[in-house]
Write an enzyme that holds these catalytic residues in place. Structure first.
Site: not given
Ligand SMILES: C[S@@+](CC[C@H](N)C(=O)[O-])C[C@H]1O[C@@H](n2cnc3c(N)ncnc32)[C@H](O)[C@@H]1O
Length: 268
Positions: A88, A153
């Site tokens: 990410s 996350d």
């Protein structure tokens, strides 16, 4: 799935010219060497990104995945064709424009060092060794922009992760009401994710969309049967974007029982 949806969220933020900021609360190391010993030992990537990299970029049914796959291909090109996969932070960093910023939190000291090294020459990205949940209180609302995204996350290694995530989503939205909040969650048995979404609804949260992809019916709590991304304050038309992305992914992930759903937990 998470990274294709994340790319679509950043693309939506890029539609307006004013700067945005991204807070990646559980950042990881940023770029993964798929030919390295860890990735080779599980080989999991071959049934995921491996299948997608083998496709023709001009395939019409895969159009919604190309903004993400283009970044992945660029990273591979930048590593002379070696299989490096952007996590990410690297994905977001590649999509920032001048004035946009990314703040990453990573608690693991070694991962934090890798991340700092990756971004040592990028002034738009800052890396903190803070706890993700403490960072939400300390770093929101962002100082550099009035709009943006918070990505959560967590590794789901602790039993109370769903409860912590529930509080974190609520806190992030309270501190940054205009922000988009995206939270990834695993789907092993169906009950815990349902309870998570209900808890947010019961807490009075609105404007919550989920995108879920399961590889098989979520009945065996010992297996990762799928995953979901909760999106609070999704951008305009993101529901359609998410549906196109999941429908494009389905034939390439899992075997014959792969299912995708995009639905509102609570409308606006
Ligand atoms: C699932 S990985 C992140 C993957 C990354 N978001 C991506 O998409 O490439 C979760 C990361 O969170 C880190 N982590 C775990 N607990 C944390 C915490 N409380 N605060 C910050 N980072 C944490 C772990 O070290 C791990 O690198």
């Amino acid at each position: 799935m998470k990274h294709a949806l994340l790319t679509a969220l950043i693309s939506a933020l890029r539609r307006k010219s004013t700067p945005f900021s991204v807070l990646d609360t559980h950042a990881g190391i940023g770029t993964y060497d798929l030919s390295g010993p860890q990735a080779q030992s599980t080989g999991e990537w071959r049934d995921g990104i491996g299948r997608l990299l083998d496709t023709d970029p001009a395939t019409p049914a895969l159009a919604s995945l190309q903004p993400w796959l283009n970044v992945v291909r660029d990273i591979i090109r930048a590593h002379d064709g070696k299989l490096f996969y952007p996590g990410s932070p690297e994905l977001v960093a590649k999509l920032l424009r001048p004035g946009d910023t990314l703040t990453c939190c990573e608690l693991h000291p070694e991962d934090q060092r890798s991340l700092k090294s990756l971004f040592r020459n990028n002034p738009a990205v800052s890396v903190h060794g803070r706890d993700a949940y403490a960072a939400i209180a300390a770093l929101l609302p962002p100082r550099t922009a009035k709009r943006g995204l918070v990505l959560m996350d967590p590794p789901f290694e602790q039993r109370d992760e769903f409860a912590r995530l529930t509080h974190a989503v609520i806190e992030a939205r309270t501190r940054f009401p205009a922000g988009i909040v995206a939270a990834w969650y695993p789907i092993k048995h169906g009950a815990p994710p349902r309870a998570f979404l209900h808890a947010l609804k019961d807490a009075g949260q609105r404007n919550l969309l989920t995108a879920e992809l399961t590889l098989r019916p979520p009945l065996d709590p010992t297996r990762l049967n799928g995953c979901g991304l909760l999106i609070a304050n999704p951008p305009y038309q993101f529901e359609e974007d998410a549906r196109s992305i999941l429908n494009a992914l389905c034939p390439y992930l899992g075997e014959t029982e792969t299912r995708a759903t995009v639905e509102w937990v609570v409308p606006e």
